[in-house]
Write a protein that holds these residues in place. Sequence first.
Motif: not given
Length: 203
Positions: A23-30, A175-179
């Motif tokens: 989900x984290x990787x998909x979020x960054x792609x979005x 870290x910022x993107x994960x948070x």
Amino acid sequence: MMRFLQQLWLNFLMIVILAWFGGYVLFIHQVRTQPNDVTRKADAIVVLTGTTARLNVAYQLLTEGAGERLLISGVNRVISKETLRQALDVNEKIMECCIDIGKQALDTVGNADEISLWAAERGYKSLLVVTSAYHMPRSLVEIRRMLPDATLLPVPAQDKSLDLENWWQNPKSMYILAAEFNKFLFSLIRARTESAVMSGDSN
């Protein structure tokens, strides 16, 4: 039996971790690929404070006629309208006629509440939403919670302090993107839960 339960727990934990990372990787792609069509128009423009880049993009949209009015949400309460105008080098006439300042919001949920009240008071049905790209998904979820029938058009502002292209090589960006992803998940789950509860109440 104990060994079986331990293995079952480890398997469950591994599935959760893999699901979160996917989900984290998909979020960054979005975040990296979300539309940024600044030629779109709406009834009005809203910007969630945080960086000067956000404010500059919102002001440019206003001067280009993309919306009839601009709300700057989440301004520090000690900052006056004139101080903000001078800091942003905003035209005085435009500041007086077409820009409103919201000082009640302390976080993204507060921004959404402030924006919804402002839009409802003025009868706006469509909004150009300006914030940083990584912050946009959560902002849209929170604003939609308050304005479910409004059309929200995202206009992400570039954040030069965040490396979206090579995020996996930058611990700060990771870290910022994960948070932010965790906050987005919480907002999304809450929004879906509230929607399901409301649907249940209406049946």
